[in-house]
Motif scaffolding. Structure first.
Motif, PDB file in Angstrom:
ATOM      1  N   ALA A  74      -5.205   3.973   8.244  1.00  0.00           N
ATOM      2  CA  ALA A  74      -5.338   4.486   9.875  1.00  0.00           C
ATOM      3  C   ALA A  74      -5.699   5.389  11.158  1.00  0.00           C
ATOM      4  N   GLY A  75      -5.493   6.514   9.753  1.00  0.00           N
ATOM      5  CA  GLY A  75      -6.435   8.196  10.826  1.00  0.00           C
ATOM      6  C   GLY A  75      -4.731   8.583  11.283  1.00  0.00           C
ATOM      7  N   VAL A  76      -3.962   8.860  10.539  1.00  0.00           N
ATOM      8  CA  VAL A  76      -2.940   9.795  11.200  1.00  0.00           C
ATOM      9  C   VAL A  76      -2.130  10.522   9.310  1.00  0.00           C
ATOM     10  N   THR A  77      -1.355  10.994   9.318  1.00  0.00           N
ATOM     11  CA  THR A  77      -1.015  11.565   8.391  1.00  0.00           C
ATOM     12  C   THR A  77       0.194  10.967   7.703  1.00  0.00           C
ATOM     13  N   THR A  78       0.555  11.706   6.772  1.00  0.00           N
ATOM     14  CA  THR A  78       2.124  10.808   6.102  1.00  0.00           C
ATOM     15  C   THR A  78       3.198  11.291   6.533  1.00  0.00           C
ATOM     16  N   SER A  79       3.296  12.759   7.077  1.00  0.00           N
ATOM     17  CA  SER A  79       4.158  12.728   7.974  1.00  0.00           C
ATOM     18  C   SER A  79       5.031  12.480   9.390  1.00  0.00           C
ATOM     19  N   ILE A 120      -1.295  -0.771   9.363  1.00  0.00           N
ATOM     20  CA  ILE A 120      -2.641  -0.604  10.275  1.00  0.00           C
ATOM     21  C   ILE A 120      -3.048   0.163  11.529  1.00  0.00           C
ATOM     22  N   VAL A 121      -2.989  -1.751  12.089  1.00  0.00           N
ATOM     23  CA  VAL A 121      -3.188  -2.361  13.064  1.00  0.00           C
ATOM     24  C   VAL A 121      -1.676  -1.238  14.364  1.00  0.00           C
ATOM     25  N   LEU A 122      -0.607  -1.407  13.725  1.00  0.00           N
ATOM     26  CA  LEU A 122       0.366  -0.673  14.603  1.00  0.00           C
ATOM     27  C   LEU A 122       0.631  -0.024  14.748  1.00  0.00           C
ATOM     28  N   LEU A 123       0.066   1.164  13.760  1.00  0.00           N
ATOM     29  CA  LEU A 123       0.332   2.959  13.634  1.00  0.00           C
ATOM     30  C   LEU A 123      -1.348   2.822  14.103  1.00  0.00           C
ATOM     31  N   ARG A 124      -2.187   2.263  14.646  1.00  0.00           N
ATOM     32  CA  ARG A 124      -3.411   2.523  15.836  1.00  0.00           C
ATOM     33  C   ARG A 124      -2.728   1.886  16.957  1.00  0.00           C
ATOM     34  N   PHE A 125      -2.492   1.928  17.154  1.00  0.00           N
ATOM     35  CA  PHE A 125      -2.315   1.367  18.813  1.00  0.00           C
ATOM     36  C   PHE A 125      -0.734   1.995  18.969  1.00  0.00           C
ATOM     37  N   ILE A 126      -0.093   2.704  18.060  1.00  0.00           N
ATOM     38  CA  ILE A 126       1.039   3.454  17.898  1.00  0.00           C
ATOM     39  C   ILE A 126       0.255   5.022  18.830  1.00  0.00           C
ATOM     40  N   GLU A 127      -0.615   4.785  17.917  1.00  0.00           N
ATOM     41  CA  GLU A 127      -1.204   6.668  17.850  1.00  0.00           C
ATOM     42  C   GLU A 127      -2.455   6.352  19.511  1.00  0.00           C
ATOM     43  N   GLN A 128      -3.297   5.233  20.103  1.00  0.00           N
ATOM     44  CA  GLN A 128      -3.540   4.787  21.158  1.00  0.00           C
ATOM     45  C   GLN A 128      -2.742   5.228  22.011  1.00  0.00           C
ATOM     46  N   ALA A 129      -1.453   4.334  22.027  1.00  0.00           N
ATOM     47  CA  ALA A 129      -0.484   4.240  23.485  1.00  0.00           C
ATOM     48  C   ALA A 129      -0.284   5.970  23.683  1.00  0.00           C
ATOM     49  N   GLN A 130       0.268   6.800  22.312  1.00  0.00           N
ATOM     50  CA  GLN A 130       0.854   8.365  22.794  1.00  0.00           C
ATOM     51  C   GLN A 130      -0.501   8.974  23.133  1.00  0.00           C
ATOM     52  N   GLY A 131      -1.859   8.249  23.296  1.00  0.00           N
ATOM     53  CA  GLY A 131      -3.068   9.407  23.644  1.00  0.00           C
ATOM     54  C   GLY A 131      -3.197   9.063  25.197  1.00  0.00           C
ATOM     55  N   LEU A 132      -2.481   7.388  25.687  1.00  0.00           N
ATOM     56  CA  LEU A 132      -2.187   6.692  26.704  1.00  0.00           C
ATOM     57  C   LEU A 132      -1.208   8.106  27.796  1.00  0.00           C
ATOM     58  N   MET A 149       0.816  -1.253  -0.047  1.00  0.00           N
ATOM     59  CA  MET A 149       0.347  -0.384   0.245  1.00  0.00           C
ATOM     60  C   MET A 149       0.606   1.025  -0.525  1.00  0.00           C
ATOM     61  N   LYS A 150       0.335   2.061  -0.780  1.00  0.00           N
ATOM     62  CA  LYS A 150       1.010   3.576  -0.927  1.00  0.00           C
ATOM     63  C   LYS A 150       0.693   4.202   1.024  1.00  0.00           C
ATOM     64  N   ILE A 151       1.871   4.779   1.317  1.00  0.00           N
ATOM     65  CA  ILE A 151       2.216   6.209   2.280  1.00  0.00           C
ATOM     66  C   ILE A 151       0.689   6.828   2.431  1.00  0.00           C
ATOM     67  N   GLY A 152      -0.258   7.307   1.356  1.00  0.00           N
ATOM     68  CA  GLY A 152      -0.997   7.894   1.488  1.00  0.00           C
ATOM     69  C   GLY A 152      -1.951   7.117   1.893  1.00  0.00           C
ATOM     70  N   GLU A 153      -2.306   6.000   1.648  1.00  0.00           N
ATOM     71  CA  GLU A 153      -3.374   4.824   1.250  1.00  0.00           C
ATOM     72  C   GLU A 153      -3.723   4.626   2.920  1.00  0.00           C
ATOM     73  N   ILE A 154      -2.088   4.283   3.164  1.00  0.00           N
ATOM     74  CA  ILE A 154      -1.921   3.779   4.750  1.00  0.00           C
ATOM     75  C   ILE A 154      -2.114   4.430   5.572  1.00  0.00           C
ATOM     76  N   ALA A 155      -2.195   6.278   5.342  1.00  0.00           N
ATOM     77  CA  ALA A 155      -2.345   7.151   6.449  1.00  0.00           C
ATOM     78  C   ALA A 155      -3.750   7.352   6.739  1.00  0.00           C
TER      79      ALA A 155
END
Length: 121
Positions: free
Chosen positions: A10-15, A44-56, A1-7
């Motif tokens: 996963a609900g994150v930015t490409t940057s 996608i799952v890993l990026l969501r995990f990272i975002e959730q962990a940072q939110g906690l 998948m391309k970076i834009g599709e993954i972003a």
């Protein structure tokens, strides 16, 4: 998948993805013949995990130290429970410290108000 599709998925930015990759939080993407990054869908799952962990309140250093595995849960339940319990204990300590600080502030306010009232008499 391309970076834009993954972003998007996963609900994150490409940057943010590039930042995680540069910091070693996620593995570098494979490059296609055209030079574009090609990311695996399970990222996608890993990026969501990272975002959730940072939110906690977990730091990127704490997140990077976790042993990540593939599948729907990037961290074992046993490890997640242990990490969350330690983070909860740290939050409890911060709350206790803040409550003590608030108590001291309230006490000082009361003292100053009493002093002010005596001087106005």
């Amino acid at each position: 998948m391309k970076i834009g599709e993954i972003a998007n998925a996963a609900g994150v930015t490409t940057s943010r993805i590039r930042f995680y990759e540069k910091r070693g939080i996620i593995a570098p993407a494979a490059r296609g013949p055209n030079g574009y990054r090609d990311y695996p869908e399970d990222l996608i799952v890993l990026l969501r995990f990272i975002e959730q962990a940072q939110g906690l309140g977990f730091t990127l250093r704490e997140i990077a130290s976790v042993e990540v595995r593939s599948g729907p849960h990037p961290v074992s339940c046993t490890e997640a429970i242990s990490l969350l319990a330690r983070k909860r204990d740290a939050v409890d300590a911060l709350i206790a410290e803040a409550e003590e600080r608030k108590r001291r502030i309230d006490s000082l306010i009361s003292e100053l108000q009493e002093s002010q009232a005596r001087s106005e008499d």
